[in-house]
Design a protein around this motif. Structure first.
Motif, PDB file in Angstrom:
ATOM      1  N   LEU A 178     -62.179  13.399  59.464  1.00 16.17           N
ATOM      2  CA  LEU A 178     -63.596  13.276  59.133  1.00 16.17           C
ATOM      3  C   LEU A 178     -64.495  13.655  60.306  1.00 16.17           C
ATOM      4  O   LEU A 178     -65.618  14.124  60.100  1.00 16.17           O
ATOM      5  N   ARG A 179     -64.020  13.459  61.529  1.00 21.21           N
ATOM      6  CA  ARG A 179     -64.815  13.863  62.699  1.00 21.21           C
ATOM      7  C   ARG A 179     -64.820  15.383  62.875  1.00 21.21           C
ATOM      8  O   ARG A 179     -65.855  15.983  63.185  1.00 21.21           O
ATOM      9  N   GLY A 180     -63.668  15.992  62.674  1.00 22.65           N
ATOM     10  CA  GLY A 180     -63.547  17.413  62.982  1.00 22.65           C
ATOM     11  C   GLY A 180     -63.894  18.362  61.860  1.00 22.65           C
ATOM     12  O   GLY A 180     -64.424  19.453  62.103  1.00 22.65           O
ATOM     13  N   LEU A 181     -63.620  17.963  60.626  1.00 23.47           N
ATOM     14  CA  LEU A 181     -63.777  18.896  59.516  1.00 23.47           C
ATOM     15  C   LEU A 181     -65.209  19.404  59.343  1.00 23.47           C
ATOM     16  O   LEU A 181     -65.406  20.617  59.163  1.00 23.47           O
ATOM     17  N   PRO A 182     -66.244  18.551  59.401  1.00 23.55           N
ATOM     18  CA  PRO A 182     -67.608  19.089  59.243  1.00 23.55           C
ATOM     19  C   PRO A 182     -67.979  20.126  60.296  1.00 23.55           C
ATOM     20  O   PRO A 182     -68.673  21.099  59.999  1.00 23.55           O
ATOM     21  N   ILE A 183     -67.524  19.928  61.527  1.00 25.38           N
ATOM     22  CA  ILE A 183     -67.822  20.886  62.596  1.00 25.38           C
ATOM     23  C   ILE A 183     -67.151  22.222  62.309  1.00 25.38           C
ATOM     24  O   ILE A 183     -67.744  23.301  62.451  1.00 25.38           O
ATOM     25  N   VAL A 184     -65.897  22.157  61.866  1.00 27.43           N
ATOM     26  CA  VAL A 184     -65.152  23.379  61.571  1.00 27.43           C
ATOM     27  C   VAL A 184     -65.773  24.113  60.384  1.00 27.43           C
ATOM     28  O   VAL A 184     -65.946  25.344  60.421  1.00 27.43           O
ATOM     29  N   LEU A 185     -66.127  23.389  59.337  1.00 24.66           N
ATOM     30  CA  LEU A 185     -66.701  24.043  58.156  1.00 24.66           C
ATOM     31  C   LEU A 185     -68.034  24.710  58.485  1.00 24.66           C
ATOM     32  O   LEU A 185     -68.317  25.828  58.027  1.00 24.66           O
ATOM     33  N   LYS A 186     -68.853  24.042  59.267  1.00 24.76           N
ATOM     34  CA  LYS A 186     -70.136  24.636  59.656  1.00 24.76           C
ATOM     35  C   LYS A 186     -69.920  25.923  60.450  1.00 24.76           C
ATOM     36  O   LYS A 186     -70.592  26.944  60.219  1.00 24.76           O
ATOM     37  N   GLY A 187     -68.963  25.894  61.369  1.00 22.34           N
ATOM     38  CA  GLY A 187     -68.674  27.093  62.147  1.00 22.34           C
ATOM     39  C   GLY A 187     -68.115  28.219  61.301  1.00 22.34           C
ATOM     40  O   GLY A 187     -68.439  29.395  61.514  1.00 22.34           O
ATOM     41  N   MET A 188     -67.284  27.868  60.307  1.00 23.51           N
ATOM     42  CA  MET A 188     -66.736  28.899  59.433  1.00 23.51           C
ATOM     43  C   MET A 188     -67.829  29.559  58.618  1.00 23.51           C
ATOM     44  O   MET A 188     -67.818  30.773  58.400  1.00 23.51           O
ATOM     45  N   TYR A 189     -68.788  28.780  58.118  1.00 24.52           N
ATOM     46  CA  TYR A 189     -69.906  29.353  57.369  1.00 24.52           C
ATOM     47  C   TYR A 189     -70.613  30.425  58.186  1.00 24.52           C
ATOM     48  O   TYR A 189     -70.929  31.505  57.699  1.00 24.52           O
ATOM     49  N   LYS A 190     -70.888  30.102  59.460  1.00 27.61           N
ATOM     50  CA  LYS A 190     -71.631  31.047  60.294  1.00 27.61           C
ATOM     51  C   LYS A 190     -70.828  32.324  60.513  1.00 27.61           C
ATOM     52  O   LYS A 190     -71.392  33.415  60.610  1.00 27.61           O
TER      53      LYS A 190
END
Length: 455
Positions: A178-190
């Motif tokens: 839960l800590r890491g997944l939002p950061i990774v998803l946001k970066g993948m979008y960009k």
């Protein structure tokens, strides 16, 4: 779009309407409208033809607009294989997983992953879904305000992590996910929307956060796989199912293949369900008659303990709501394919290496397929009217052998989550300002502040 012509793959080329998209610019082609207003631009193209040519800089691509031709692409994955810039970028996160792999790898992977998504195994997951949604709503305050889009992403990430990992072994692991997944998803979008050549040029602090979160997720998943291998115990979760799978030769998935499938599942299970739920809450908040019908059904469902005397859950209207949400805001709003053998599609000759794509968003909003297509109308999917929908017009999860393997899981989770909320709460947008879709990996939205009103 004339649905009476070109009724199948064998139709004569003269039956199909071909066109070049308007608005192309020298050197840039159609990159400007695709970047500035992609949904509006793509939705306009079915009116131009059944197969529409676009230029992406110097490269020519073709958008497939007619449902029969889309079906031809989806049902011939050998000729129209996975590929294109979108899939190349997602490999950073999901590797050569089921959602990304080429035709040559797909059949084996599908056979090995499918048992984990069969109805009898998915049937063990609703308890987790209901528990997590109940825990989420227990934190809401009467008359308070929540950021509904963020909250739906948080709760679906928790559900996905618990379905992946049994509750007795994965509590600490869930927190790291839960800590890491939002950061990774946001970066993948960009990265997905970045122009060619600028894919990895994020601001340095953001790049470091992305790299650290991705590395931590990868390390965590690898350590969990090693632990599960060592115990040889079926925990009744998705990861145990992947580890136990065997093909006809008795061979299972490698650790790297399982790693890729896990990352694929975490990403898809979080984004698909959360996005659908956020849109459902927004649409219901602006359509009180639909909301009332859903609440009445949710009340009966909650009173029955979730199952009626005939073993059904009684959430038929709720499923209609979810289906209509997926029509308006489908997960795969743009899907690309690469041609692997010289072929013809809708009267257009396509050489090896040609790129074709379809847009389920544009297909689902075609007025010749769906009358009054912009209107939120869950009764399109009632038993009395569902037969009016043309074959192949509704494909939120794709079709053919590469249809999304988690479609049943996503439908169950979204339906149960929506019923759980509706049985206790009414949510109202804090503003009358329309919520505009934001095309990213999915058709998402920005902030969605909503007032929580107890029923």
């Amino acid at each position: 779009m004339a649905l009476t012509t070109g009724v199948g793959p064998g139709a004569a080329a003269a039956d199909w309407r071909t066109a070049t998209a308007p608005g192309g610019l020298p050197l840039l082609g159609h990159l400007v409208p695709l970047r500035r207003r992609p949904l509006e631009f793509l939705t306009s193209l079915p009116h131009e033809g059944d197969v529409v040519e676009l230029r992406m800089g110097r490269r020519t691509v073709h958008m497939v607009c007619h449902p029969d031709l889309v079906a031809q692409v989806l049902k011939d994955p050998r000729t129209f294989d996975r590929g294109g810039p979108f899939y190349e970028k997602t490999k950073l996160l999901m590797g050569n997983s089921l959602g990304n792999c080429p035709y040559a790898d797909h059949r084996r992977q599908r056979l090995l992953v499918q048992p984990s998504f069969r109805r009898e195994r998915i049937g063990t997951y609703p308890r987790v879904m209901r528990e997590e949604m109940a825990a989420e709503t227990a934190n809401w305050r009467p008359g308070g305000t929540i950021e509904a889009n963020d909250r739906m992403h948080a709760v679906t990430a928790r559900i996905g992590a618990r379905v992946l990992l049994s509750t007795d072994i994965g509590v600490g692991h869930v927190d790291r996910i839960l800590r890491g997944l939002p950061i990774v998803l946001k970066g993948m979008y960009k990265r997905m929307v970045a122009p060619v050549g600028l894919v990895y040029r994020l601001p340095a602090p953001e790049q470091r956060r992305f790299d650290a979160a991705l590395a931590d997720l990868r390390e965590l998943i690898d350590s969990i796989i090693r632990d599960y291998r060592g115990s040889a115990e079926d925990h009744g979760d998705l990861l145990s199912g992947l580890l136990a799978a065997r093909d006809e030769d008795g061979l299972g998935l490698s650790d790297q293949e399982i790693h890729d499938q896990v990352m694929n599942f975490l990403t898809a299970s979080t984004e698909t369900t959360a996005t659908a739920l956020a849109w459902a809450l927004q649409l219901l908040g602006r359509n009180p008659d639909c909301e009332r019908r859903l609440q009445e059904e949710a009340d009966a469902w909650a009173a029955s303990g979730g199952v009626d005397a005939h073993g059904r859950d009684g959430l038929d209207y709720t499923r209609q709501v979810v289906t209509e949400v997926l029509r308006l805001y489908p997960p795969g709003w743009l899907v690309t394919r690469v041609v692997t053998a010289d072929t013809e599609l809708g009267g257009v000759r396509l050489p090896v290496g040609a790129v074709v794509f379809y847009s389920s968003y544009a297909l689902h909003r075609n007025g010749e397929l769906f009358p009054d297509p912009e209107r939120f109308d869950p009764d399109r999917w009632s038993p009395e009217r569902v037969g009016e929908v043309p074959r192949g017009a509704m494909i939120p999860f794709g079709a053919g052998s590469r249809k999304c393997i988690g479609d049943d899981y996503a439908m169950v989770e979204t339906t149960l989550a929506l019923a759980t909320i509706a049985s206790k709460w009414r949510l109202r947008p804090t503003s009358d300002t329309p919520v505009h879709p934001k095309p990213r990996a999915l058709v998402g939205m920005g902030d969605l502040p909503m007032v929580t009103l107890p029923r």
